[in-house]
Scaffold this motif. Structure first.
Motif: not given
Length: 519
Positions: A1-4, A7, A9, A98, A102, A120, A123-124
């Motif tokens: 799952m991508s955080l940045y 996404t 969002s 970003m 957080h 993060s 990873h993305d």
């Protein structure tokens, strides 16, 4: 799952905003952003107070530019769809979105914080570009370069560690991380960064000097997008019938563009329209005592100015240097004002500093009651006795209270002019704001009454205060009657009205007060 990376969002959050009842279309800012993509002006930093729509604009841009979804159905309804380059950049870019507020679940050091961000991102990127997975990269920027792709960066709350004074010994390192990530990188198509605190004068270096900054003190291009304009608030008010434009303006207006256009606090306007009531929404986010927090840095130098501003008198002062990220706590009057303007606690236009509106006025009035304000706090804390004496028609007692305030240590209360007298009255009746809506110099009848008190409770009378100098309280009462100042109170079905005439005799250095019932 991508955080940045890429996404959904921003798309989901902006679609929720568009679907809300009191949505305001700010999409025309996209045209200005489109002109900057892949140019030397592609680095933009917008710093405005909390509650002024920064994140909403960021989500809109993310929803518009993101390539992993389709958002045409949203923007077809908005102003941007009427421009010639509407589709030129629509859903064309990788988005790295970003939010830097957080913190990791485990660990509370700077190393934990920055490692969480870097890991993060890596990873993305590796998940989206698996061919990079088996290679070794010295930095996130090297990894991004290896993708040979272009990205739009959306960075929210860039100043979080500065505004919350986290990891002060590592703040230069954090700036170096952002510089290495963004500056002179071919993969950056656009970098849009937001926060509260400006960055350009931080420390002795210029790590982020590639950014063009637009702040509360200097924004010739984008100011109308952060805050609601007069036209926008007028349109919103027509969507409901509980609150008038005048009420909304009194509570949430007070900021200005360089050209003098009016700007309203957007979050507060929407909250008031949704709730159907004007009240202070300022304390529901951020520091609960922001005004007092800054004033406590220098009470002695600020005390007289605050009394003037609470009396709706602007302070004349040129503010040229901004309060910036990483700057030490403000100590001089100019530094404190600069910080409070940046945070939206004061407004500034043409060399005048003032309390913007009723919402902020409440915060300043509350601050005056703090014990650190010394004798001013004592005067305010005893102001309930002045109101009781007025309601009991005890004119001589009211005059004695005013005399005591006049004899305080504050120079502004020494009656150099009529405005000084009104400062005394403002302090004397400050506690009455809990029971009355107090309007100063309000048009009513055939002129302007000095003070009109609108009761918040049915069992209280309305009150009209008229001030005189070197005249008589009888003349003040006569003016209230002849100019029919009671008209506005009676229009609100308030029949029980007190006329309060106050005079200061500069020769005898005495106050006189007469209180009558208006029949």
């Amino acid at each position: 799952m991508s955080l940045y990376l890429n996404t959904q969002s921003a798309l989901k959050l902006y679609e929720e905003l568009v679907n809300s009842e009191f949505f305001v279309d700010k999409s025309s800012i996209i045209t200005a952003m489109n002109k900057r993509i892949k140019t030397v002006t592609k680095y933009i930093c917008i710093t405005k107070p909390r509650r002024f729509g920064k994140t909403s604009i960021l989500n809109m841009l993310g929803a518009y530019y993101g390539k992993t979804y389709r958002s045409k159905h949203i923007f077809d309804r908005l102003q941007i769809s009427q421009t010639k380059d509407y589709t030129a950049h629509l859903n064309h870019y990788n988005i790295i979105n970003m939010s830097l507020n957080h913190l990791p679940d485990k660990g509370n050091t700077y190393e934990d914080y920055i490692t969480f961000i870097k890991d993060s991102l890596k990873h993305d990127i590796m998940a989206a570009y698996p061919e990079s997975e088996n290679e070794t990269f010295r930095s996130v920027s090297d990894l991004l370069t290896s993708t040979k792709a272009e990205f739009i960066f959306m960075i929210d709350e860039w100043d979080y560690i500065f505004s919350h004074n986290l990891y002060p010994e590592n703040q230069s390192d954090f700036l170096e991380f952002l510089r290495d990530l963004l500056k002179d990188r071919s993969y950056v198509a656009l970098a849009y960064m937001t926060g509260v605190l400006p960055i350009k004068r931080y420390s002795t270096g210029s790590a982020l000097n590639m950014f063009r900054e637009y702040t509360m003190l200097n924004d010739p291009l984008f100011e109308e997008y952060f805050g609601f304009t007069q036209e926008e608030v007028t349109a919103l008010c027509k969507k409901q019938n509980q609150l008038t434009l005048q009420e909304i303006g009194e509570w949430y207006d007070g900021y200005q563009t360089r050209s003098g256009g009016r700007l309203y606090n957007p979050r507060s306007v929407v909250c008031a329209l949704e709730d159907g009531v004007c009240q202070s929404y300022w304390t529901t986010t951020g520091r609960m005592d922001e005004v007092l927090f800054f004033l406590k840095h220098n009470f002695e130098e600020m005390r007289e100015d605050v009394v003037k501003m609470v009396n709706h008198t602007p302070i004349q002062l040129e503010i040229k240097k901004e309060y910036t990220a990483g700057q030490k706590s403000p100590s001089t009057k100019k530094e404190i004002y600069a910080a409070m303007i940046i945070y939206g606690l004061l407004s500034y236009h043409d060399g005048e500093i003032r309390i913007p509106n009723k919402e902020l006025m409440i915060e300043f009035e509350n601050a005056l009651e703090d014990d650190d304000f010394g004798y001013v706090a004592e005067l305010v804390q005893h102001s309930n006795a002045v109101l009781c004496a007025t309601l009991n028609r005890q004119g001589e007692l009211v005059a004695s209270y005013l005399h005591n305030i006049h004899n305080s240590e504050l120079p502004v209360l020494k009656y150099n002019d009529e405005n000084s007298l009104s400062c005394v009255v403002t302090l004397a009746y400050l506690s009455a704001r809990n029971k009355y809506r107090i309007e100063r110099e309000e048009k009513s009848g055939k002129g302007f009454a000095d003070f009109i008190f609108y009761p918040r409770r049915q069992n209280l009378p309305g009150m009209i205060l008229e001030l005189k100098a070197d005249s008589s309280p009888e003349a003040a009462i006569r003016q209230i009657k002849e100019k029919e100042y009671s008209e506005k109170l009676r229009r609100e079905n308030i029949e029980n009205i007190l006329a309060v005439g106050i005079n200061y005799d500069s020769n005898k250095k005495e106050h006189q007060c007469i209180i009558e019932d208006l029949l």
